[in-house]
Design an enzyme around this catalytic site. Structure first.
Site, mmCIF file in Angstrom:
data_model
loop_
_atom_site.group_PDB
_atom_site.id
_atom_site.type_symbol
_atom_site.label_atom_id
_atom_site.label_comp_id
_atom_site.label_asym_id
_atom_site.label_seq_id
_atom_site.Cartn_x
_atom_site.Cartn_y
_atom_site.Cartn_z
ATOM 1 N N LYS A 11 -21.952 95.726 14.034
ATOM 2 C CA LYS A 11 -22.600 96.947 14.545
ATOM 3 C C LYS A 11 -22.890 97.882 13.374
ATOM 4 O O LYS A 11 -22.049 98.683 12.983
ATOM 5 C CB LYS A 11 -21.689 97.631 15.571
ATOM 6 C CG LYS A 11 -22.195 98.985 16.035
ATOM 7 C CD LYS A 11 -21.474 99.475 17.272
ATOM 8 C CE LYS A 11 -21.914 100.869 17.646
ATOM 9 N NZ LYS A 11 -21.510 101.283 18.978
ATOM 10 N N GLU B 159 -17.917 97.675 12.756
ATOM 11 C CA GLU B 159 -18.900 98.761 12.623
ATOM 12 C C GLU B 159 -18.736 99.532 11.309
ATOM 13 O O GLU B 159 -17.966 100.489 11.239
ATOM 14 C CB GLU B 159 -18.779 99.734 13.807
ATOM 15 C CG GLU B 159 -19.782 100.874 13.731
ATOM 16 C CD GLU B 159 -19.735 101.834 14.923
ATOM 17 O OE1 GLU B 159 -18.885 101.658 15.809
ATOM 18 O OE2 GLU B 159 -20.542 102.762 14.939
ATOM 19 N N ARG C 6 -25.408 107.787 21.837
ATOM 20 C CA ARG C 6 -26.304 108.911 22.124
ATOM 21 C C ARG C 6 -27.698 108.478 22.549
ATOM 22 O O ARG C 6 -28.305 109.104 23.423
ATOM 23 C CB ARG C 6 -26.395 109.816 20.885
ATOM 24 C CG ARG C 6 -25.206 110.693 20.716
ATOM 25 C CD ARG C 6 -25.117 111.232 19.308
ATOM 26 N NE ARG C 6 -24.687 110.210 18.359
ATOM 27 C CZ ARG C 6 -24.521 110.402 17.053
ATOM 28 N NH1 ARG C 6 -24.770 111.587 16.544
ATOM 29 N NH2 ARG C 6 -24.108 109.429 16.257
ATOM 30 N N SER D 291 -26.953 104.071 17.071
ATOM 31 C CA SER D 291 -28.133 104.937 16.938
ATOM 32 C C SER D 291 -27.898 106.036 15.905
ATOM 33 O O SER D 291 -28.859 106.489 15.270
ATOM 34 C CB SER D 291 -28.580 105.497 18.288
ATOM 35 O OG SER D 291 -27.573 106.207 18.950
HETATM 36 P P1 13P Z 1 -24.293 106.332 18.509
HETATM 37 O O1 13P Z 1 -25.306 105.328 18.997
HETATM 38 O O2 13P Z 1 -24.358 107.641 19.241
HETATM 39 O O3 13P Z 1 -24.310 106.471 17.009
HETATM 40 O O4 13P Z 1 -22.874 105.767 18.895
HETATM 41 C C1 13P Z 1 -22.584 104.469 18.648
HETATM 42 C C2 13P Z 1 -21.161 104.344 18.399
HETATM 43 O O5 13P Z 1 -20.466 103.675 19.127
HETATM 44 C C3 13P Z 1 -20.584 105.019 17.227
HETATM 45 O O6 13P Z 1 -19.312 104.484 16.959
#
Ligand code: 13P
Length: 343
Positions: free
Chosen positions: A219, A177, A294, A261
């Protein structure tokens, strides 16, 4: 490394138009969200909330995997069932967040480097034994006047790649990510440039560290204008820019791209994912999916508000958001799906 098992898990995480639910907020993040709503920031409140999520009836219809925080993977529901077992019984693959947070990067004001490599091999062995089959590591990249620096993208990319290699050694699919943040007034074009550069750097390092691309999930952020940028593009324009960027930088061997998100509203996140799948599903090599935190949880958290009496309504809202994103995966999400379900 058991390549066959890793590939099977990675493919299962993006199969059947399902997506991933991120419920791995660290103590500071979870407590901040609770504090905003006046919910006590206690271990018991966090446990109760995570139980609400994990026991949502029918969640497995649209959710393939759920990312847990270390505290949660060790917790049990009220009736004594381990939280991880509740997920497995619902057909949901349990995952675990393993970075220990993004810390200020020395010599680079405004930039962060994610930590957690020390002792990671041993932690991964324990998580695998507990039943986790995938992991997540989040690196954050901020956009500003003269950032991101090469130092920040390279250090985070190398750390992500070293984490990913350790995960595959332990039999866990790494979710890689690199999050380019939405904060700021930058344009969508600037986000495109930074995201492309970061992705090239990350895949370069994944290659250098010998990570098997077929056994990982990416991600990323979507390519978006900054939150305070006056020009906010349509869902179609965002879909075009995002897919163009990923086509340039993400090898076809990666089975799935599961977007975070990142602070978009739940509805916009669904609409933009939907636009990508409507416009490109038939011509792209990877599944375009979600790994929202979120954008799946927020409406449910606001309804729950820490009150037992609100649990069922909160679960309905969570189920609904998961279904909206399941529809967006197939390009079948519509505004009509947002008509009030809870009144
Ligand atoms: P959000 O979709 O709230 O950004 O969270 C995803 C996530 O796992 C951030 O590390």
């Amino acid at each position: 490394m058991n390549a066959k098992e890793l590939i099977k898990t990675a493919n299962s995480l993006v199969a059947d138009a399902k997506g991933i639910l991120a419920m791995d907020e660290s103590f500071p993040t979870c407590n901040k969200r609770f504090a905003k709503l006046g919910i006590p920031q206690t271990e018991e409140a966090r446990r109760t909330y995570r139980e609400l999520i994990a026991t949502t009836h029918g969640l497995g219809e649209s959710i393939s995997g759920a990312i847990l925080f270390d505290e949660t993977i060790r917790q049990r529901t009220n009736d004594g069932t381990p939280m991880i077992k509740v997920l497995i019984n619902a057909g949901i693959i349990p995952g675990i967040k393993v970075d220990t947070g993004a810390k200020d990067m020395a010599g680079h004001p405004g930039e962060k480097i994610s930590e957690g490599l020390d002792g990671l091999r041993e932690r991964l062995i324990e998580y695998y034994q507990m039943g986790a089959r995938f992991a997540k590591w989040r690196a954050v990249i901020a956009i500003g006047d003269s950032i991101p620096s090469q130092a920040c993208s390279e250090a985070n990319a190398q750390t992500l790649a070293r984490y990913a290699a350790l995960c595959q050694e332990a039999g866990l699919v790494p979710i890689v990510e690199p999050e380019v943040l939405m904060d700021g007034g930058h344009t969508m074009e600037r986000c495109f440039e930074v995201t492309e550069e970061v992705l090239h750097t990350v895949f370069n390092q994944l290659y250098t560290q010998g990570v098997m691309l077929e056994g990982m999930i990416l991600k990323p952020n979507m390519v978006l204008p900054g939150l305070t940028c006056p020009k906010q593009e349509s869902a179609d324009d965002i879909a075009d820019a995002t897919v163009k960027c990923f086509r340039r930088a993400v090898p076809a061997a990666v089975p799935g791209i599961t977007f975070l998100s990142g602070g978009q509203s739940a509805e916009l996140a669904s609409a933009r994912l939907n636009a990508m799948n409507v416009r490109f599903k038939s011509e792209i090599p990877w599944e375009l999916s979600f790994s929202f935190g979120r954008a799946i949880q927020q409406p449910a958290l606001e309804i729950w508000h820490g009150e037992e009496a609100n649990v069922l309504k909160a679960q309905q809202a969570l189920y609904h958001r998961a279904k909206c994103n399941f529809a967006a995966r197939r390009g079948e999400y519509t505004d009509a799906m947002e008509s009030p379900i809870l009144s």
